[in-house]
Write a protein that holds these residues in place. Structure first.
Motif, short mmCIF file in Angstrom:
data_model
loop_
_atom_site.label_atom_id
_atom_site.label_comp_id
_atom_site.label_asym_id
_atom_site.label_seq_id
_atom_site.Cartn_x
_atom_site.Cartn_y
_atom_site.Cartn_z
N ARG A 1 31.31 43.72 52.16
CA ARG A 1 31.50 44.92 51.64
C ARG A 1 32.58 44.69 50.30
NH1 ARG A 1 31.38 48.70 55.68
NH2 ARG A 1 29.74 48.39 57.06
N LEU A 2 33.09 43.61 50.34
CA LEU A 2 34.07 43.23 49.24
C LEU A 2 33.57 43.27 47.78
CD1 LEU A 2 36.24 40.71 50.91
CD2 LEU A 2 37.08 42.83 49.92
N CYS A 3 32.38 43.15 47.71
CA CYS A 3 31.78 42.95 46.26
C CYS A 3 30.50 43.51 46.30
CB CYS A 3 31.49 41.35 45.92
SG CYS A 3 32.90 40.22 46.00
N PRO A 4 30.41 44.95 46.19
CA PRO A 4 29.16 45.57 46.16
C PRO A 4 28.25 45.71 45.11
CG PRO A 4 31.06 47.24 45.84
CD PRO A 4 31.57 45.69 45.98
N SER A 5 28.62 45.25 44.09
CA SER A 5 27.73 45.10 42.96
C SER A 5 27.91 43.87 41.98
CB SER A 5 27.75 46.32 42.09
OG SER A 5 29.06 46.12 41.24
N VAL A 6 27.16 43.61 41.15
CA VAL A 6 27.25 42.38 40.14
C VAL A 6 28.33 43.05 39.26
CG1 VAL A 6 25.14 41.45 40.28
CG2 VAL A 6 25.93 43.29 38.62
N GLY A 7 29.22 41.96 38.66
CA GLY A 7 30.36 42.32 37.79
C GLY A 7 31.47 41.29 38.11
N THR A 8 32.46 41.76 37.32
CA THR A 8 33.76 40.61 37.66
C THR A 8 34.74 41.62 38.60
OG1 THR A 8 34.76 41.82 35.54
CG2 THR A 8 33.78 39.82 35.21
N CYS A 9 35.67 40.83 39.01
CA CYS A 9 36.41 41.55 40.20
C CYS A 9 37.11 42.91 39.83
CB CYS A 9 37.72 40.25 40.69
SG CYS A 9 37.16 38.91 41.22
N SER A 10 37.12 43.61 40.73
CA SER A 10 37.61 44.96 40.63
C SER A 10 38.92 45.49 40.35
CB SER A 10 36.94 45.84 41.58
OG SER A 10 37.16 45.58 42.60
N VAL A 11 39.95 44.43 40.40
CA VAL A 11 41.16 44.69 40.31
C VAL A 11 41.95 44.04 39.07
CG1 VAL A 11 41.50 44.49 43.03
CG2 VAL A 11 41.81 42.65 41.67
N MET A 12 42.91 43.98 38.89
CA MET A 12 43.57 43.58 37.66
C MET A 12 43.94 41.83 37.78
SD MET A 12 43.97 43.77 34.57
CE MET A 12 43.81 45.79 34.32
N ALA B 1 37.50 43.10 45.26
CA ALA B 1 37.64 41.74 45.21
C ALA B 1 38.64 41.64 44.05
CB ALA B 1 36.48 40.92 44.72
N CYS B 2 39.81 40.78 44.21
CA CYS B 2 39.74 39.96 45.36
C CYS B 2 41.28 40.11 45.98
CB CYS B 2 39.53 38.48 45.01
SG CYS B 2 38.53 37.85 46.20
N LEU C 1 46.99 49.58 39.03
CA LEU C 1 45.89 48.92 39.58
C LEU C 1 46.33 47.85 40.51
CD1 LEU C 1 43.88 50.42 37.75
CD2 LEU C 1 43.05 48.13 37.21
N LYS C 2 45.59 47.61 41.49
CA LYS C 2 46.06 46.44 42.25
C LYS C 2 45.94 45.24 41.41
CE LYS C 2 44.73 48.25 46.72
NZ LYS C 2 44.31 47.82 47.97
N PRO C 3 46.52 44.16 41.57
CA PRO C 3 47.53 43.79 42.61
C PRO C 3 49.01 44.69 42.82
CG PRO C 3 47.50 41.86 41.61
CD PRO C 3 46.82 42.99 40.90
N SER C 4 49.35 44.86 41.39
CA SER C 4 50.68 45.51 41.25
C SER C 4 50.62 46.82 41.89
CB SER C 4 50.87 45.67 39.88
OG SER C 4 51.07 44.15 39.29
N GLY C 5 49.67 47.78 41.84
CA GLY C 5 49.41 49.31 42.12
C GLY C 5 48.47 49.38 43.10
N ALA C 6 47.65 50.52 42.96
CA ALA C 6 46.73 51.13 44.05
C ALA C 6 45.48 51.10 43.83
CB ALA C 6 47.45 52.42 44.53
N HIS C 7 45.23 51.18 42.41
CA HIS C 7 43.70 51.56 42.26
C HIS C 7 43.06 50.53 41.68
CE1 HIS C 7 44.70 55.68 42.73
NE2 HIS C 7 45.75 55.72 41.78
N TYR C 8 41.64 50.81 41.23
CA TYR C 8 40.67 49.64 40.73
C TYR C 8 40.14 49.70 39.20
CZ TYR C 8 41.11 48.43 45.62
OH TYR C 8 41.42 48.06 46.98
N MET C 9 39.40 48.99 38.89
CA MET C 9 39.09 48.95 37.54
C MET C 9 38.27 50.29 37.23
SD MET C 9 40.38 46.71 35.36
CE MET C 9 39.19 46.49 33.96
N GLU C 10 37.24 50.63 38.18
CA GLU C 10 36.41 51.58 37.71
C GLU C 10 37.26 52.87 37.37
OE1 GLU C 10 33.96 51.36 41.55
OE2 GLU C 10 33.64 53.57 41.07
#
Ligand code: FES
Length: 584
Positions: free
Chosen positions: A192-203, A165-166, A313-322
């Protein structure tokens, strides 16, 4: 450590007014002892901890766990933790929009910190508007404070693809609108988009604000990116509690000692280098204003030419916060940006930025944090635009835009508001071409109200079905930090108060030139003046709220270039002088 409170500390602070201070303290103790506190506990310095847990806010779903860990840290350091509730705001549950409520949360948090006895405070937030509201509050109270982000959610998986997300919510929805994904599949994907609690996983805005908090020196190292459900998050929470006890005892540093011209500049550099959310610019201006630090939009724009995007990181790049956390988190990014930063800036950890960089983990063979020699994009995330359409400014996140549209002239297709857009954008009768410029107005701070994230105008259905993925879109609205496209936002002044956006007509030509930082309506100045005069002569332009918070908002909210704070909440008379112009 001494645990004996001085007068005006701990339980003695801010006594309720009964006209007899000794009685006030006696009564306070009598009532709090009902909860089983001992005299020893009540003699300790007090660390307040905000509780923003809410069933409506899954981005804060780990807050009870974090509170447990913070309390453990506070107790280990010999102070007394006291948890208290404040407003919680979740993006997708806030009507009409979370931005409408940000200042209310800032006021609530500020007044709850002021009105209850505490020697320091831990504010725990995460979803987009919560950290900004909390930062605005702690800057105004200026009590020793430390921020604990809730942390990003984990990534999801769908058909072998990593997603989150998102940014991916929008990508899949665009595919649904284009007819390549049916309703049944959207239901499957929504699980499938939000598999755990916490904030959105992109930038998005939440991740951006968490990075800004850490860059400002208001949170412990690694606070921004450790996933919400990772054990590291709980250890950071425990360490936050310990540190909160220490600053409660030392009564220093206060937030305004850390929110300085240097740390605001550092945070602005981080905002550019992470491909951060445009929303964060509004919040950073508001936070700086609360701390009495002048915010210079011109200097911010100059940084966009000097600071490359390093975070992939997405949306500018490819990866996610973790992945960012596993690559070393913000301290590792600070190391790469060190030549640009003021590394002497102090932080709440008791270390300078330079000392935090010295402790940063070095992770080889990773592609998440790029170097200055090998950036993701040569220029920073967002540029500040001006022109006859945006006399006070507008912003574009060009790191997430289509390069071929960054210099573009097209015919305006105007929507008078969000309802008008919703009613017509997908009509087969809409006269629109891929080269046109979609214009949305009356979606600014007062117009909507609350400046909703409607700036990401959908591609008209008939064009989406032809495969059109991006068009120039302009508005006085905001956009989610998770979105992408060639989208001009935050046009100020907004249309609802008579900004030039109000007088654009379908068929006019609009020129966007990001390199020249221009956004202009291509009509003669005399025609522009004539239309503005006619607009001003024909009120009412909209319904004005008559009561309650909506009326307060209407009367006092400032424009986007001033942070959308309420005018009466600025730190009047405490604006720190611009260091470049201050005399000895
Ligand atoms: Fe809460 Fe994205 S919806 S952080």
């Amino acid at each position: 450590m001494t645990t004996k409170p001085k007068p005006e500390t701990g339980l003695h602070k801010g006594l309720t007014s009964y006209g007899d201070t000794a009685f006030s303290l006696f009564l306070r103790k009598a009532f709090i002892k009902a909860a089983g506190y001992s005299d020893d506990a009540l003699s300790r310095p007090i660390v307040g901890i905000t509780n923003t847990h809410s069933d409506y806010n899954p981005c804060h779903g780990n807050v009870p766990d974090l509170i447990d860990s913070v309390k453990r840290g506070v107790l280990l350091a010999g102070a007394l933790p006291m948890v208290f509730p404040t407003i919680s705001i979740a993006e997708s549950f806030a009507h009409p929009t979370s931005m409408f409520l940000r200042n209310l949360m800032a006021m609530d948090t500020e007044e709850m910190i002021r009105s209850q006895p505490m020697d320091s405070v831990v504010v725990i937030g995460g979803c987009d508007k919560t950290l900004p509201a909390q930062l605005m509050a702690i800057a105004s109270v200026d009590l020793p404070a430390i921020v604990l982000p809730t942390g990003p959610m984990l990534v999801g998986n769908y058909k072998g693809e990593v997603l989150g997300a998102c940014t991916d919510c929008r990508r899949f929805w665009a595919q649904h609108r284009a007819g390549t994904i049916d309703v049944a599949e959207t239901e499957l994907i929504s699980g499938r988009l939000c598999p755990s609690v916490g904030t959105c996983s992109v930038m998005g805005t939440a991740s951006t604000m968490a990075c800004i908090v850490e860059a400002l020196g208001l949170a412990l190292p690694l606070s921004a990116a450790a996933p919400a459900v990772h054990a590291d998050r709980r250890r950071i929470a425990e360490a936050t509690g310990k540190r909160a006890a220490e600053i409660a005892i030392s009564a220093t540093p206060t937030p305004c000692a850390l929110i300085t011209a240097a740390s605001i500049r550092n945070a602005s550099i981080i905002l550019q280098a992470i491909g951060g959310s445009t929303n964060a610019l509004i919040h950073l201006i508001a936070i700086a204003n609360r701390a009495g630090v002048p915010f210079d939009l011109k200097a911010f724009d100059q940084l966009s030419r000097e600071v490359p995007v390093l975070l992939n990181l997405k949306p500018s790049g490819a990866h996610y916060m973790e992945h960012f956390h596993h690559a070393g988190g913000l301290p590792a990014l600070l190391r790469e940006l060190a030549p640009l930063l003021d590394t002497t800036a102090p932080t709440i950890a008791g270390q300078t930025i330079a000392e935090i960089i010295a402790d940063a983990e070095y992770v080889s063979n990773q592609d998440v944090i790029r170097t200055l020699a090998s950036p993701l994009k040569q220029e920073g995330a967002m540029a500040i635009l001006h022109g006859n359409l945006a006399p006070d400014s507008a912003v574009i996140k060009h790191s997430a835009a289509s390069p071929h549209l960054l210099q573009h002239t097209g015919r305006a297709v105007v929507f008078d508001g969000i309802e008008d857009m919703a009613a017509r954008i997908d009509s087969p009768d809409l006269d629109v071409n891929p080269d046109d410029v979609l214009v949305l107005r009356n979606a600014g701070p007062k117009g909507a109200p609350g400046m909703p994230e409607a700036g990401y105008l959908p591609i008209p259905l008939k064009l989406a079905r032809q495969g059109v993925k991006d068009m120039v879109r302009i508005s006085d609205a905001r956009m989610s930090g998770t979105a992408f496209g060639t989208i001009v936002l935050h046009i100020a002044p907004e249309a609802a108060i008579g900004g030039p956006l109000a007088i654009v007509r379908t068929g006019d030509n609009i020129a966007l030139d990001v390199e020249a930082r221009g956004i202009d309506l291509l009509i003669e100045p005399s025609e522009l003046a004539r239309r503005l005069a006619a607009w001003q002569a024909s009120p009412p332009h909209r319904e004005i709220p008559t009561r309650g918070y909506a009326r307060l908002f209407e009367d006092h909210v400032l424009q986007a270039d001033q942070g959308c704070d309420f005018d009466f909440l600025l730190r009047d008379g405490r604006v720190k002088p611009d260091p470049s112009t201050a005399s000895d």
